[in-house]
Design an enzyme around this catalytic site. Sequence first.
Site, PDB file in Angstrom:
ATOM      1  CE1 TYR A 146       1.483 153.218   0.351  1.00  0.00           C
ATOM      2  CE2 TYR A 146      -0.614 153.927   0.864  1.00  0.00           C
ATOM      3  CZ  TYR A 146       0.471 153.471   0.059  1.00  0.00           C
ATOM      4  OH  TYR A 146       0.127 153.548  -1.461  1.00  0.00           O
ATOM      5  NE  ARG A 199       6.820 160.495  -8.081  1.00  0.00           N
ATOM      6  CZ  ARG A 199       6.052 159.712  -7.653  1.00  0.00           C
ATOM      7  NH1 ARG A 199       5.902 159.441  -6.444  1.00  0.00           N
ATOM      8  NH2 ARG A 199       5.181 158.919  -8.394  1.00  0.00           N
ATOM      9  CE  LYS A 217       3.712 152.520  -2.540  1.00  0.00           C
ATOM     10  NZ  LYS A 217       2.294 153.150  -3.380  1.00  0.00           N
ATOM     11  CD  GLU A 288       5.602 152.573  -5.160  1.00  0.00           C
ATOM     12  OE1 GLU A 288       5.120 151.655  -5.313  1.00  0.00           O
ATOM     13  OE2 GLU A 288       4.765 153.896  -5.224  1.00  0.00           O
ATOM     14  CG  ASP A 289       7.213 156.828  -4.938  1.00  0.00           C
ATOM     15  OD1 ASP A 289       6.448 156.688  -5.736  1.00  0.00           O
ATOM     16  OD2 ASP A 289       7.222 157.150  -3.781  1.00  0.00           O
ATOM     17  CG  ASP A 311       2.514 151.092  -6.657  1.00  0.00           C
ATOM     18  OD1 ASP A 311       1.295 150.795  -7.284  1.00  0.00           O
ATOM     19  OD2 ASP A 311       2.424 151.853  -5.697  1.00  0.00           O
ATOM     20  CG  ASP A 312       4.846 155.341  -8.485  1.00  0.00           C
ATOM     21  OD1 ASP A 312       4.220 155.940  -7.441  1.00  0.00           O
ATOM     22  OD2 ASP A 312       5.834 154.881  -8.234  1.00  0.00           O
ATOM     23  CG  ASN A 467      -0.263 160.518  -2.210  1.00  0.00           C
ATOM     24  OD1 ASN A 467      -1.427 160.867  -1.828  1.00  0.00           O
ATOM     25  ND2 ASN A 467      -0.295 159.452  -3.189  1.00  0.00           N
TER      26      ASN A 467
END
Length: 626
Positions: A146, A199, A217, A288-289, A311-312, A467
């Site tokens: 991760y 992203r 994830k 995600e992302d 999630d973000d 991150n």
Amino acid sequence: MSNFSQLRLSSSLIKRFKVRFAAATATVERRRAFTTTEGSRPTIVHKRSVDILHDPWFNKGTAFSMTERDRLDLRGLLPPNVMTEEQQIQRFMVDLKRLEVNARDGPSDTNSLAKWRILNRLHDRNEAMYYKVLLDNIEEYAPIVYTPTVGLVCQNYSGLFRRPRGMYFSAADRGEMMSMVYNWPADQVDMIVVTDGSRILGLGDLGVQGIGIAIGKLDLYVAAAGINPQRVLPVMIDVGTNNEKLLKDPLYLGLQEKRLDGDEYLSVIDEFMEAVFTRWPHVIVQFEDFQSKWAFKLLQRYRDTYRMFNDDVQGTAGVAIAGLLGAVRAQGKPMIDFPKQKIVVAGAGSAGIGVLNAARKTMARMLGNTDTAFQSARSQFWVVDANGLITEERSNIDPEASPFARKVNEVGRQGLSEGASLAEVVKKVKPDVLLGLSAVGGLFSKEVLEALKDSTSTRPAIFAMSNPTKNAECTPRQAFSTVGDNIIFASGSPFGDVDLGDGKVGHCNQGNNMYLFPGIGLGTLLSGARLISDGMLQAAAECLAAYMKEEEVLQGIIYPSISSIRDITKEVAAAVVREAIEEDLAEGYRDMDVRELRKLNQEETLQYVENNMWNPHYPTLVYWKE
Ligand SMILES: NC(=O)c1ccc[n+]([C@@H]2O[C@H](COP(=O)([O-])OP(=O)(O)OC[C@H]3O[C@@H](n4cnc5c(N)ncnc54)[C@H](O)[C@@H]3O)[C@@H](O)[C@H]2O)c1
Ligand SMILES: O=C(O)C[C@H](O)C(=O)O
Ligand SMILES: [Mg+2]
């Protein structure tokens, strides 16, 4: 020699001959599998789909042609770009040489990538053993499978790609997705993590290589939430990339065209959602992302129809709220004092705005949940993006950020104006909290941190949440050494604690959405909730905040250790289940119908969650031919 032994001899000779003949045929077939080009004599195979990919004799990896992919039910199981044999070998060699170079030069990430490779090979050959290793050593290996190593993996995915994992839907698959989903071998899928690679962490557009984040994830879903690994599905939606380097890279595995946009883009995502929910109506999809531009729009588009969350936007918000409440308690104040905190947020993307909305709502709730409370909570935030402080004077303001734009006369009284720098804002506002979700490494410079020394808080809090590691707004060492020993510090990627001398420790908390998303997914699954409501997300965040004991918080420990992630996830999932029941969203799961669910008390809900968590061990196998 008796007739009988002659017979035995000849039968053993025949057997040896058969073995040799089979081996020779296999060698020919294997050679053909590698050299046959379209048009020459084909090799007959008796396998299809993943069984072909997992057979080293027949597998061609990314070199399967499009017609073969269709013939062999491989469509969607490989990245979309068809490679030549030469490109494949070149890709492999580049990767091999890079490892040699890394090993010689010894950059700090050498070992982490090597560890990832070893773990990945184990993942490919023995799932139970892989997850046992991961669970038993979660503190050591979560940073490998991760964040942060997963970022490096995505950046180098062309070279690291070996056996495909998950599904790829590309812009070229429009009109086909509904049938392609049946190429996935599992009849039941509980969790999908999907990305469009636009992203990835703070690393920008990595195109098809973003599949790594979905895999990482889901590793946590298995390790933390005990979702059965046979029922997880990482998905990459390849709609092109705007990354110029990847567009020109001959070894890139994805579509080499600019990203789709507008209605064309939406139609691909719509088709994907329809396809997966048709085959697996009870699946939960975690977005995600996705770049901010689409993150909010897609969330609004689907959240009232499908079991999905972002999630973000939502996971991060919950984790930040738990940390912000922890920071209030760490000052020796009750949580109810949260609405008095002055908060400067650097970054107004999907994560920053998600946190701002959730923090504002939490403050408003604490102030009586009235419209006035909601309006007044707004004045606790100062938002700085790439163009500085956001005020109502900002032209072309992003609609998501506009509720947080400060009134010009209001900030004027503080000596600030539109576009003021982060350092100026911190100097003038003297905030209790400085929170970074900017993806800009080092943004909390010496000047910014010096300015925070004048904070009006007795214990200023710094959240450097971007991150991976190099994108952190500052390191814990920089924060403690500049602002002082008494601060609260959290970062998105893991850092070690800081030795402050005289036996004192500056605690580095990991403020990462990994503390919530597994529990949100598991709680949704086990309640059978139709949708994922704000209330369920709020319950998850409150549960995480309450997880920390008073004495820990006073020591500056506002997030738990990752070593207890299974336990935290169990608690979070149980809180989500209870809230789903409360809001009448629960429809039950397997034998546990809603009526049974309703009868469970708190303890029993926890037990129910625990009983449904998969544990890695070998089952006894028996053969049964249908
Ligand atoms: N810790 C976590 O759990 C967590 C969760 C989600 C996202 N993140 C991290 O947050 C970061 C941002 O994610 P995102 O989806 O919001 O990205 P994004 O690209 O949508 O947003 C980035 C924001 O930062 C702003 N920014 C850029 N340069 C800046 C500067 N010099 N000063 C102030 N602001 C600046 C941009 O204007 C934009 O508003 C990423 O690094 C991501 O890894 C962390
Ligand atoms: O992936 C992570 O580590 C957290 C978050 O989802 C991010 O995008 O940075
Ligand atoms: Mg993310």
